[in-house]
Design an enzyme around this catalytic site. Sequence first.
Site, PDB file in Angstrom:
ATOM      1  N   GLY A 132      -8.798 -28.348   2.662  1.00  0.00           N
ATOM      2  CA  GLY A 132      -8.620 -29.345   3.715  1.00  0.00           C
ATOM      3  C   GLY A 132      -8.444 -28.707   5.079  1.00  0.00           C
ATOM      4  O   GLY A 132      -8.047 -27.544   5.191  1.00  0.00           O
ATOM      5  N   THR A 181      -6.950 -20.898   8.569  1.00  0.00           N
ATOM      6  CA  THR A 181      -7.504 -20.695   7.244  1.00  0.00           C
ATOM      7  C   THR A 181      -6.443 -20.134   6.307  1.00  0.00           C
ATOM      8  O   THR A 181      -5.458 -19.521   6.750  1.00  0.00           O
ATOM      9  CB  THR A 181      -8.714 -19.725   7.307  1.00  0.00           C
ATOM     10  OG1 THR A 181      -9.370 -19.711   6.042  1.00  0.00           O
ATOM     11  CG2 THR A 181      -8.290 -18.319   7.694  1.00  0.00           C
ATOM     12  N   THR A 214      -9.680 -22.255  10.680  1.00  0.00           N
ATOM     13  CA  THR A 214     -10.294 -22.648   9.420  1.00  0.00           C
ATOM     14  C   THR A 214     -11.790 -22.318   9.397  1.00  0.00           C
ATOM     15  O   THR A 214     -12.488 -22.447  10.412  1.00  0.00           O
ATOM     16  CB  THR A 214     -10.101 -24.152   9.160  1.00  0.00           C
ATOM     17  OG1 THR A 214     -10.872 -24.535   8.010  1.00  0.00           O
ATOM     18  CG2 THR A 214     -10.562 -24.992  10.332  1.00  0.00           C
ATOM     19  N   GLU A 274     -14.044 -24.010   8.042  1.00  0.00           N
ATOM     20  CA  GLU A 274     -14.852 -25.230   8.070  1.00  0.00           C
ATOM     21  C   GLU A 274     -14.772 -25.967   9.409  1.00  0.00           C
ATOM     22  O   GLU A 274     -15.173 -27.120   9.503  1.00  0.00           O
ATOM     23  CB  GLU A 274     -14.436 -26.169   6.936  1.00  0.00           C
ATOM     24  CG  GLU A 274     -14.764 -25.636   5.556  1.00  0.00           C
ATOM     25  CD  GLU A 274     -14.561 -26.670   4.471  1.00  0.00           C
ATOM     26  OE1 GLU A 274     -15.414 -27.562   4.325  1.00  0.00           O
ATOM     27  OE2 GLU A 274     -13.528 -26.607   3.774  1.00  0.00           O
ATOM     28  N   HIS A 308     -10.266 -33.582   7.107  1.00  0.00           N
ATOM     29  CA  HIS A 308     -11.063 -33.331   5.908  1.00  0.00           C
ATOM     30  C   HIS A 308     -10.135 -32.986   4.751  1.00  0.00           C
ATOM     31  O   HIS A 308      -9.189 -32.206   4.901  1.00  0.00           O
ATOM     32  CB  HIS A 308     -12.032 -32.168   6.148  1.00  0.00           C
ATOM     33  CG  HIS A 308     -12.598 -31.605   4.874  1.00  0.00           C
ATOM     34  ND1 HIS A 308     -13.280 -32.369   3.957  1.00  0.00           N
ATOM     35  CD2 HIS A 308     -12.559 -30.343   4.357  1.00  0.00           C
ATOM     36  CE1 HIS A 308     -13.647 -31.621   2.931  1.00  0.00           C
ATOM     37  NE2 HIS A 308     -13.220 -30.385   3.154  1.00  0.00           N
ATOM     38  N   HIS A 323      -9.661 -33.597  -0.014  1.00  0.00           N
ATOM     39  CA  HIS A 323     -10.332 -33.805  -1.303  1.00  0.00           C
ATOM     40  C   HIS A 323      -9.573 -34.828  -2.154  1.00  0.00           C
ATOM     41  O   HIS A 323      -9.154 -34.509  -3.280  1.00  0.00           O
ATOM     42  CB  HIS A 323     -10.441 -32.484  -2.068  1.00  0.00           C
ATOM     43  CG  HIS A 323     -10.921 -31.341  -1.231  1.00  0.00           C
ATOM     44  ND1 HIS A 323     -10.305 -30.109  -1.208  1.00  0.00           N
ATOM     45  CD2 HIS A 323     -11.961 -31.244  -0.366  1.00  0.00           C
ATOM     46  CE1 HIS A 323     -10.941 -29.298  -0.389  1.00  0.00           C
ATOM     47  NE2 HIS A 323     -11.952 -29.969   0.151  1.00  0.00           N
ATOM     48  N   HIS A 348     -18.045 -32.361  -2.893  1.00  0.00           N
ATOM     49  CA  HIS A 348     -17.092 -31.599  -2.068  1.00  0.00           C
ATOM     50  C   HIS A 348     -15.825 -32.402  -1.758  1.00  0.00           C
ATOM     51  O   HIS A 348     -14.760 -32.092  -2.273  1.00  0.00           O
ATOM     52  CB  HIS A 348     -17.776 -31.152  -0.771  1.00  0.00           C
ATOM     53  CG  HIS A 348     -16.932 -30.254   0.072  1.00  0.00           C
ATOM     54  ND1 HIS A 348     -17.396 -29.676   1.230  1.00  0.00           N
ATOM     55  CD2 HIS A 348     -15.652 -29.841  -0.056  1.00  0.00           C
ATOM     56  CE1 HIS A 348     -16.452 -28.935   1.757  1.00  0.00           C
ATOM     57  NE2 HIS A 348     -15.367 -29.017   0.993  1.00  0.00           N
TER      58      HIS A 348
END
Length: 349
Positions: A108, A124, A153, A155, A174, A176, A236
């Site tokens: 995330g 990260t 991060t 992403e 973001h 999951h 994802h």
Amino acid sequence: MKPVISAKDIEDLLHNGGDLENLPAEAILTPSARDLLRDWQNKGGKQRGITRADSTVSARPAQPLSSKSPKSELDAFFNSAYCRNLKEQICDIGRRLWQRAYVDGNGGNIAIRAGEDIALCTPTLVSKGFMKPEDMCLVDFEGNQFCGAKNRTSEILMHLQIMKRQPRAVATVHCHPPYSTGFAVAGLVPPTCMIPEYEVFASVGVAPYRTPGTPEMGKLVADLTDKHNTILMANHGVVSWSHNNVEDAYFKMEILEAYCRTILVAAQLGVPPKTMSPTQLQDLLKIKQSLGIPDPRHGLRECELCDNDEWRPGVTCAVSPKAERAVGFDPEAEAAVQAITDQIMAKLK
């Protein structure tokens, strides 16, 4: 115990003609309450300091910062009370994601637009449930990091591409969440016309799979933001954006995950789910449009709404029980056995 002030408390006070100067000095403000207070201050309200933990709410920089701003100005912003407030909001949302099991390991990420082409983001390799304000990073829209002791991060490019493609996006989240991610793995948009909150606040699309953190993944997601504020990322997870604040982007996750869980439960009850009528959905879409929330169904005719052709629940308890076979004496079978037996015995004589 210090009093907690919510956005509704601020709204009620302003609606009733109250003075925000009278809020308790030791009050703890929720992120949405701080945003509302800051907006009030920027529109001419009196400046005041209100303590939240060890920080003080302050106005945003007078001049918008950008990647071209002097390093000294970027450093000053990064270490300001205003920026610390944003960092604390990110930490707060990270804890909520972790507590609700929307993230695992160090998965995330979260970002907040901080200037013309710069953003504040999570680091990260740090669990979202245990981040600290000093862990945050300041990057430009190309992913170059200007400030922060930890690395940003991996992403972040996806978040930045969303912000570049969608100028209204002030924050992105973001994660999951398992039920929503289940739909992403199946490549299915959740069915519609079932729960009002989902119809009003969420607009969900599906982006095909690409390797996380790559520009290709970010582009596929960003291309959907004109009509969707929540994107299922195939195989994802989920990413959402908000034109209000980071808490609102997080709310999209809660709404989507609760909805996916609810409809999966409904699919197992043995009866077809009841849906609202196209006319009733049209009323909700009007509310949605008035809130500035995108949806590809804006402007469609009622007969084109509530299309759930792809939704095929795979589990149901409405299976008719098989008729039990009767066990007992069968005269015809008994006679056949006897005839065969007689023939065998006759050959033995």
